[in-house]
Scaffold this motif. Structure first.
Motif, PDB file in Angstrom:
ATOM      1  N   ILE A 352       0.867  -1.177   0.000  1.00  0.00           N
ATOM      2  CA  ILE A 352       0.000   0.000   0.000  1.00  0.00           C
ATOM      3  C   ILE A 352       0.902   1.224   0.000  1.00  0.00           C
ATOM      4  CG2 ILE A 352      -1.825   1.272   1.194  1.00  0.00           C
ATOM      5  CD1 ILE A 352      -2.498  -1.346   2.669  1.00  0.00           C
ATOM      6  N   ALA A 353       0.815   2.020  -1.035  1.00  0.00           N
ATOM      7  CA  ALA A 353       1.543   3.278  -1.101  1.00  0.00           C
ATOM      8  C   ALA A 353       0.543   4.407  -1.282  1.00  0.00           C
ATOM      9  CB  ALA A 353       2.551   3.267  -2.248  1.00  0.00           C
ATOM     10  N   LEU A 354       0.843   5.531  -0.671  1.00  0.00           N
ATOM     11  CA  LEU A 354       0.021   6.730  -0.816  1.00  0.00           C
ATOM     12  C   LEU A 354       0.750   7.701  -1.736  1.00  0.00           C
ATOM     13  CD1 LEU A 354      -0.555   6.460   2.857  1.00  0.00           C
ATOM     14  CD2 LEU A 354      -2.549   6.995   1.469  1.00  0.00           C
ATOM     15  N   TYR A 355       0.016   8.256  -2.681  1.00  0.00           N
ATOM     16  CA  TYR A 355       0.602   9.130  -3.697  1.00  0.00           C
ATOM     17  C   TYR A 355      -0.007  10.526  -3.607  1.00  0.00           C
ATOM     18  CZ  TYR A 355       2.116   4.721  -5.846  1.00  0.00           C
ATOM     19  OH  TYR A 355       2.672   3.492  -6.094  1.00  0.00           O
ATOM     20  N   PRO A 356       0.627  11.469  -2.876  1.00  0.00           N
ATOM     21  CA  PRO A 356       0.153  12.855  -2.927  1.00  0.00           C
ATOM     22  C   PRO A 356       0.324  13.393  -4.347  1.00  0.00           C
ATOM     23  CG  PRO A 356       1.713  12.501  -1.126  1.00  0.00           C
ATOM     24  CD  PRO A 356       1.791  11.298  -1.998  1.00  0.00           C
ATOM     25  N   ASN A 357      -0.743  13.913  -4.931  1.00  0.00           N
ATOM     26  CA  ASN A 357      -0.696  14.385  -6.312  1.00  0.00           C
ATOM     27  C   ASN A 357      -0.083  15.780  -6.350  1.00  0.00           C
ATOM     28  OD1 ASN A 357      -1.060  15.091  -8.959  1.00  0.00           O
ATOM     29  ND2 ASN A 357      -3.253  14.627  -9.031  1.00  0.00           N
ATOM     30  N   LEU A 358       1.161  15.869  -6.779  1.00  0.00           N
ATOM     31  CA  LEU A 358       1.875  17.144  -6.824  1.00  0.00           C
ATOM     32  C   LEU A 358       1.368  18.047  -7.934  1.00  0.00           C
ATOM     33  CD1 LEU A 358       5.489  15.720  -6.370  1.00  0.00           C
ATOM     34  CD2 LEU A 358       3.882  16.412  -4.603  1.00  0.00           C
ATOM     35  N   THR A 359       0.544  17.522  -8.817  1.00  0.00           N
ATOM     36  CA  THR A 359       0.023  18.331  -9.928  1.00  0.00           C
ATOM     37  C   THR A 359      -1.499  18.425  -9.889  1.00  0.00           C
ATOM     38  OG1 THR A 359      -0.037  16.406 -11.426  1.00  0.00           O
ATOM     39  CG2 THR A 359       1.995  17.692 -11.365  1.00  0.00           C
ATOM     40  N   ASN A 589      12.698  12.423  -0.608  1.00  0.00           N
ATOM     41  CA  ASN A 589      11.597  13.326  -0.936  1.00  0.00           C
ATOM     42  C   ASN A 589      10.208  12.717  -0.788  1.00  0.00           C
ATOM     43  OD1 ASN A 589      12.875  15.944  -2.103  1.00  0.00           O
ATOM     44  ND2 ASN A 589      14.048  14.284  -3.053  1.00  0.00           N
ATOM     45  N   LEU A 590      10.132  11.424  -0.515  1.00  0.00           N
ATOM     46  CA  LEU A 590       8.834  10.782  -0.282  1.00  0.00           C
ATOM     47  C   LEU A 590       7.831  11.124  -1.382  1.00  0.00           C
ATOM     48  CD1 LEU A 590       8.452  11.310   3.571  1.00  0.00           C
ATOM     49  CD2 LEU A 590       8.750   9.127   2.407  1.00  0.00           C
ATOM     50  N   TRP A 591       8.240  10.934  -2.624  1.00  0.00           N
ATOM     51  CA  TRP A 591       7.299  11.172  -3.722  1.00  0.00           C
ATOM     52  C   TRP A 591       6.092  10.251  -3.592  1.00  0.00           C
ATOM     53  CZ3 TRP A 591       8.891  15.557  -5.220  1.00  0.00           C
ATOM     54  CH2 TRP A 591      10.238  15.852  -5.439  1.00  0.00           C
ATOM     55  N   SER A 592       6.303   9.074  -3.052  1.00  0.00           N
ATOM     56  CA  SER A 592       5.208   8.207  -2.628  1.00  0.00           C
ATOM     57  C   SER A 592       5.507   7.772  -1.199  1.00  0.00           C
ATOM     58  CB  SER A 592       5.053   6.982  -3.540  1.00  0.00           C
ATOM     59  OG  SER A 592       6.155   6.111  -3.410  1.00  0.00           O
ATOM     60  N   ILE A 593       4.459   7.511  -0.432  1.00  0.00           N
ATOM     61  CA  ILE A 593       4.614   7.152   0.976  1.00  0.00           C
ATOM     62  C   ILE A 593       4.337   5.660   1.118  1.00  0.00           C
ATOM     63  CG2 ILE A 593       3.774   7.559   3.318  1.00  0.00           C
ATOM     64  CD1 ILE A 593       2.884  10.367   2.337  1.00  0.00           C
ATOM     65  N   GLY A 594       5.395   4.893   1.364  1.00  0.00           N
ATOM     66  CA  GLY A 594       5.243   3.452   1.482  1.00  0.00           C
ATOM     67  C   GLY A 594       4.813   3.041   2.876  1.00  0.00           C
ATOM     68  N   THR A 595       4.371   1.807   3.002  1.00  0.00           N
ATOM     69  CA  THR A 595       3.898   1.295   4.293  1.00  0.00           C
ATOM     70  C   THR A 595       4.556  -0.045   4.604  1.00  0.00           C
ATOM     71  OG1 THR A 595       1.955   0.312   3.198  1.00  0.00           O
ATOM     72  CG2 THR A 595       1.692   2.517   4.193  1.00  0.00           C
ATOM     73  N   VAL A 596       4.083  -1.116   4.005  1.00  0.00           N
ATOM     74  CA  VAL A 596       4.650  -2.449   4.218  1.00  0.00           C
ATOM     75  C   VAL A 596       4.745  -3.167   2.876  1.00  0.00           C
ATOM     76  CG1 VAL A 596       3.889  -2.741   6.598  1.00  0.00           C
ATOM     77  CG2 VAL A 596       2.346  -3.360   4.736  1.00  0.00           C
ATOM     78  N   SER A 597       5.724  -4.031   2.748  1.00  0.00           N
ATOM     79  CA  SER A 597       5.886  -4.825   1.526  1.00  0.00           C
ATOM     80  C   SER A 597       6.091  -6.277   1.906  1.00  0.00           C
ATOM     81  CB  SER A 597       7.081  -4.314   0.713  1.00  0.00           C
ATOM     82  OG  SER A 597       8.282  -4.476   1.441  1.00  0.00           O
ATOM     83  N   GLY A 598       6.105  -7.126   0.899  1.00  0.00           N
ATOM     84  CA  GLY A 598       6.388  -8.537   1.154  1.00  0.00           C
ATOM     85  C   GLY A 598       5.168  -9.396   1.400  1.00  0.00           C
ATOM     86  N   ALA A 599       4.017  -9.010   0.847  1.00  0.00           N
ATOM     87  CA  ALA A 599       2.851  -9.888   0.932  1.00  0.00           C
ATOM     88  C   ALA A 599       3.167 -11.213   0.253  1.00  0.00           C
ATOM     89  CB  ALA A 599       1.643  -9.236   0.263  1.00  0.00           C
TER      90      ALA A 599
END
Length: 644
Positions: A352-359, A589-599
């Motif tokens: 799950i990654a969160l993507y703040p829309n810079l545009t 710069n956290l262009w995307s905000i990650g959480t957990v990986s490896g499902a």
């Protein structure tokens, strides 16, 4: 710079028209049979194996990879959620001009060898005697036909040749040296060329010329061609040609292929049958031609029923349509229905990654999303350990949306940079931004008086992401940020993102999370509009400035500069250095905000099937789902029987 030579290693109203046309143009007698009779009919008409194999077939090294030499025969049943999803077989059957092995090294596959001169000149050597699935020779003419008659025909290819074949906007020189040797030459390096040929979706820089010429205005009789166009109720010969030219989609049973199996069923249908390609170019050490399996049967089933059908023992092999949440029900059915459930790590940057829309269009949210302190605050407020325990049974990796430890480019520092749990620091950062006013419910207020409520839009079919967002709602509430989850139809979400209407998106992270230095880092730079962090920057790049917006943040512009530097070099060491700098920029710069990986990706497989490893890495790119593990080598071990 130099590199070594790589050596062998429809619409219902059209159904009747489609059926009539296919019956007219199918030249291979076996394709005219029903799927159940095709094998026996073909057996009596095929030439001997020595005449069906290339002079130098690809001899696969089974024992060196701890695989077993197998036996031919048998069929497997799997499921697809929609009829058009049968196209994924061309991904996981994974037959390419060059392809990755399990160690992610490029090796010739369809090609016998490649000469690579500093990523500028590529000489492709075909296997003499290699044939399409209908027995026609596979030669340089198939590459010429694509280059001259498809890619350079404005009616068939309005956008021109594939973008990865352009260097500084210039196409390569294309030469045919002899019937089995083709050369592409650029003035500058094109390091994307070979990796793109190994992509999950084959770019297909060749076509079966002997088949498609019948539907091309340059070669076909104009009157006969127009009759076919009318039969298909299409507007032009180009529309007809494009309809029948679908090596990736597998919707035309008459189209010859180089894949291990060829489709025998015309849509619409609820069962699709794929038959062995009798001219396939791979053999095992014993000289047995691959694929081992005679047939693959794909039944259409509702997406929500995949796990239940697997639990009931109805699938011999199934992975698409299954997720980690299905593991309990899959494990429950193992004993009584004689299958195993393999659990492979899903190799992507973040589940799950969160993507703040810079545009995004809203000026207030655009200003906030572009502020690194704001993005850091949102990241530091996420309790990834709780997410890991709740969603991944504590088995995942907590941290940024970055690459996996299996990649030689991995840095453990970048996994946790700006991605620890520190709600106190998160609150402090928001206060420094002037977001210290709150309403009676404790929600912070924007400068214009609105609640600081972030609408996070996501694919409504991705229940895993939605479940994770419901937890993040509580994490962010602790720092005075309100999160509203807005599930969307995938197509609608994409359109809204491209238009700048989305403030923030949630979805899977990096698609290629186990890269090597030779793989393109374009996913890290603002080059594509499908990246929800910067869709308008991506539009600008893709359209050469005709649409979208130019990059106007220096740190993001630096990513573009680094990517251009990667494109301009053939030095592997320099490519690796550029990759690491881009990954560091991404974490900083956290262009995307990650959480957990490896499902864990469940793979249901019949207990009698051999040669699929107990553990592999599951990903779209570069593993082609399970493609690099070679489905054509899987076989039924009848002596093994079914476990009691």
């Amino acid at each position: 710079m130099w590199r070594v030579t790589i050596i062998l290693r429809g619409m219902p109203s059209l159904v009747a028209a489609m059926a009539t046309l296919y019956a007219t143009i199918i030249s291979d007698v076996s394709l005219a049979q029903t799927p159940s009779s095709v094998s026996s009919a073909a057996t009596n008409t095929l030439p001997p194996l020595t005449e069906r194999l290339p002079e130098q077939p690809l001899i696969v090294g089974l024992k060196a990879r701890n695989r077993l030499p197998g036996r031919q025969g048998g069929e497997i049943v799997t499921f697809v959620a929609r009829a058009r999803d049968i196209r994924y077989i061309t991904t996981y059957a994974y037959t390419r001009l060059v392809g990755y092995d399990e160690d992610l090294h490029l090796q010739p596959d369809i090609l016998e060898k490649i000469d690579n001169e500093a990523d500028r000149v590529f000489t492709l050597h075909l296997r003499k005697g290699h044939r399409w699935s209908d027995g026609a020779p596979f030669t340089a003419e198939d590459f010429r036909y694509f280059w001259e008659d498809v890619a350079h025909n404005a009616e068939l290819s309005p956008s021109g040749i594939p973008e990865f074949m352009l260097v500084d906007g210039k196409e390569p020189r294309f030469d045919i040296l002899d019937p089995f040797t083709i050369r592409y030459s650029w003035e500058k390096p094109n390091p994307r060329f070979l990796p793109q040929l190994a992509a999950p979706r084959d770019p297909l820089i060749y076509r079966p010329a002997h088949y498609l010429k019948r539907f091309h205005a340059r070669y076909a009789n104009a009157i006969e061609l127009q009759k076919l166009v009318a039969t298909m109720r299409l507007k032009s010969w180009a529309a007809l040609h494009n309809r029948l030219d679908d090596l990736n989609d597998m919707s035309n049973p008459a189209l010859p292929t180089l894949q291990p199996w060829r489709v025998m069923t015309t849509a619409p249908a609820i069962r699709f049958v794929f038959e062995r390609n009798p001219y396939y170019h791979r053999v095992d050490e014993n000289g047995t031609q691959l694929p081992y399996l005679d047939r693959i049967i794909m039944d259409v089933a509702a997406g929500g029923l995949m796990a239940a059908k697997a639990n009931a023992g109805e699938a011999d092999l199934l992975f698409r349509g299954l997720s980690m949440t299905d593991i309990p029900i899959l494990k429950e059915g193992e004993a009584s229905h004689h299958y195993r459930t393999l659990l492979w790590p899903h190799a992507r940057g973040s589940e799950i990654a969160l993507y703040p829309n810079l545009t995004c269009n809203d000026p207030t949210w655009r200003m906030l999303n572009r502020n690194l302190h704001f993005r850091r605050a949102l990241s530091l407020a996420i309790d990834r350990h709780t997410l890991n325990n709740a969603l991944l049974f504590g088995l995942g990796n907590e941290g940024n949306d970055t690459i996996r430890p299996e990649s030689p480019l991995f840095s453990n520092e970048l996994l946790t940079l700006n991605a620890t749990y520190d709600p106190t620091e998160a609150s402090r950062l928001l206060d420094t931004l002037g977001l210290n006013r709150r309403d009676d419910a404790g929600i912070r207020l924007l400068p214009d008086g609105r609640e600081l409520e972030i609408v996070v839009e996501t694919d409504g079919d991705n229940t895993f992401v939605i479940d994770g967002l419901t937890l993040i709602v509580e994490f962010w509430r602790e720092i005075g940020v309100k999160l509203f989850v807005k599930p969307q139809d995938r197509t609608v979400l994409r359109s809204r993102s491209y238009a700048g209407a989305v403030v923030m998106t949630a979805g899977p992270g990096l698609d290629n999370a186990m890269p090597t230095e030779i793989m393109s880092p374009d996913e890290l730079a603002p080059t594509r509009q499908d990246n929800p962090s910067w869709p308008k920057w991506g539009q600008y790049s893709e359209t050469k400035g005709k649409n979208g917006e130019p990059v106007d943040i220096p740190e993001a512009k630096h990513l573009l500069d680094l990517y251009q530097h990667w494109l301009a070099t053939a030095d592997n060491t320099e490519q690796a250095r550029i990759w690491r700098k881009m990954l560091k920029n991404r974490a900083d710069n956290l262009w995307s905000i990650g959480t957990v990986s490896g499902a864990l990706q469940p793979i249901v497989i019949d207990r009698r099937l051999r040669n699929l490893p107990e553990r592999g890495l599951y990903s779209w790119d570069p593993a082609a789902l399970i493609g690099i593990y070679r489905l054509d080598e899987v076989f039924f071990d009848e002596d093994g029987g079914k476990a009691p």
